[in-house]
Design a protein around this motif. Sequence first.
Motif, short mmCIF file in Angstrom:
data_model
loop_
_atom_site.label_atom_id
_atom_site.label_comp_id
_atom_site.label_asym_id
_atom_site.label_seq_id
_atom_site.Cartn_x
_atom_site.Cartn_y
_atom_site.Cartn_z
N ASN A 2 6.49 -6.70 -4.38
CA ASN A 2 6.38 -7.41 -3.25
C ASN A 2 7.98 -7.82 -2.86
OD1 ASN A 2 6.43 -9.93 -1.42
ND2 ASN A 2 4.68 -8.93 -1.11
N PHE A 3 8.53 -7.61 -1.77
CA PHE A 3 9.96 -7.81 -1.68
C PHE A 3 9.96 -9.34 -1.69
CE2 PHE A 3 14.08 -8.58 1.07
CZ PHE A 3 14.65 -7.98 -0.05
N ALA A 4 9.12 -10.23 -1.06
CA ALA A 4 9.31 -11.68 -1.03
C ALA A 4 9.44 -12.28 -2.48
CB ALA A 4 8.21 -12.12 -0.38
N LYS A 64 10.15 -1.67 9.72
CA LYS A 64 10.60 -0.31 10.32
C LYS A 64 9.16 0.25 10.46
CE LYS A 64 12.51 4.03 9.47
NZ LYS A 64 13.31 5.06 8.39
N ILE A 65 9.07 0.64 11.66
CA ILE A 65 7.98 1.53 12.08
C ILE A 65 7.65 3.00 11.47
CG2 ILE A 65 6.36 2.28 13.94
CD1 ILE A 65 6.79 -0.78 13.75
N MET A 110 0.75 -7.75 15.97
CA MET A 110 1.00 -8.71 14.84
C MET A 110 1.20 -7.70 13.82
SD MET A 110 -2.03 -11.00 13.59
CE MET A 110 -3.20 -9.75 13.16
N VAL A 111 2.11 -8.21 12.85
CA VAL A 111 2.37 -7.67 11.52
C VAL A 111 1.37 -8.46 10.51
CG1 VAL A 111 3.97 -7.46 9.63
CG2 VAL A 111 4.44 -6.74 12.02
N PHE A 112 0.67 -7.81 9.53
CA PHE A 112 -0.11 -8.11 8.57
C PHE A 112 -0.12 -7.55 7.22
CE2 PHE A 112 -2.47 -5.52 11.42
CZ PHE A 112 -3.20 -4.62 10.45
N ARG A 113 -0.65 -8.19 6.38
CA ARG A 113 -0.71 -7.34 5.08
C ARG A 113 -1.92 -6.44 5.11
NH1 ARG A 113 3.53 -9.16 3.30
NH2 ARG A 113 4.16 -11.55 3.37
N PHE A 114 -1.96 -5.22 4.81
CA PHE A 114 -3.16 -4.50 4.75
C PHE A 114 -4.28 -5.07 3.97
CE2 PHE A 114 -5.19 -0.04 3.80
CZ PHE A 114 -6.19 -0.20 4.60
N PRO A 115 -5.52 -5.34 4.46
CA PRO A 115 -6.46 -6.06 3.65
C PRO A 115 -7.03 -5.07 2.24
CG PRO A 115 -7.17 -6.23 6.12
CD PRO A 115 -5.93 -5.33 5.88
N ASP A 121 2.21 -3.32 4.46
CA ASP A 121 2.37 -4.23 5.85
C ASP A 121 2.13 -3.19 6.98
OD1 ASP A 121 3.48 -6.65 5.00
OD2 ASP A 121 5.50 -5.61 4.66
N TYR A 122 1.16 -3.45 7.74
CA TYR A 122 0.53 -2.83 8.77
C TYR A 122 0.97 -3.65 10.07
CZ TYR A 122 -2.45 0.81 6.91
OH TYR A 122 -2.82 1.58 6.07
N ILE A 123 1.09 -2.94 11.23
CA ILE A 123 1.40 -3.47 12.84
C ILE A 123 0.42 -2.95 13.79
CG2 ILE A 123 3.11 -1.94 13.15
CD1 ILE A 123 4.82 -4.03 14.81
#
Length: 248
Positions: A2-4, A64-65, A110-115, A121-123
């Motif tokens: 994870n980049f963070a 980025k999409i 919304m951007v979210f972390r894929f469950p 990351d999904y949008i």
Amino acid sequence: MNFALFMLIALLLTGGIWLLDHLWLRKSRALGAKEPVLVEYSKSFFPVILAVFLIRSFLVEPFKIPSGSMMPTLLVGDFILVNKYTYGLRVPVLNNTFLEVKHPQRGEVMVFRFPKDPSLDYIKRVVGLPGDRIEYRNKQIMVNGQPVAQQENGYYEYVAPGLNQVSVRRLQEQLGEHRHDILIDDNNPALDGEITVPEGQYFVMGDNRDNSNDSRFWGFVPDRNVVGRAFMIWWNFDNLGRIGTTIK
């Protein structure tokens, strides 16, 4: 990784080396002696890493999409900015909310972390809020028994994977306070169903309705997976006219 988390490790490493040198190591160096390279680089990079870490964690983060699931709103190659504080401030890496501001609203992108894999990351667009009853019948969304307003808006053509030219219907949809375009491919069968959104979770869908891997397939997005609200396209190498476009 994870980049963070990578940024946090880099921040702690450079800051730790700088602090260690300031408190102890420099006292043992001869007067006028040059700083070790590791200390010099740590002192140079720490402020930069700290600034980037704070901006990405609490203000805005670029994405980025990678796919066409949000066409025509977002295209492959769009670089977007995501507001990190709209839905509250969260602890970096852990993503726990420590200051609530507002919750995601119906119709927002919304951007979210894929469950199924939080490293991704999904949008998608928020369709169902906690407690909502969502129905999808004949490619029409119904929220709590009320059909979402749609209006025909011509046709939309694009090149699908495999270099296939696709022509689909383009409709304008009113979801909450947000008016946006969606794509409907009449050649693909409708995925009908009805479900109630649990508390603390969200039902999301892509604007390219028949070519989107979304809540219809893998379920809900928990609040702890929320990253932020997409609000602007800041770059696209193939279409400079999209720069500065507000995401509706």
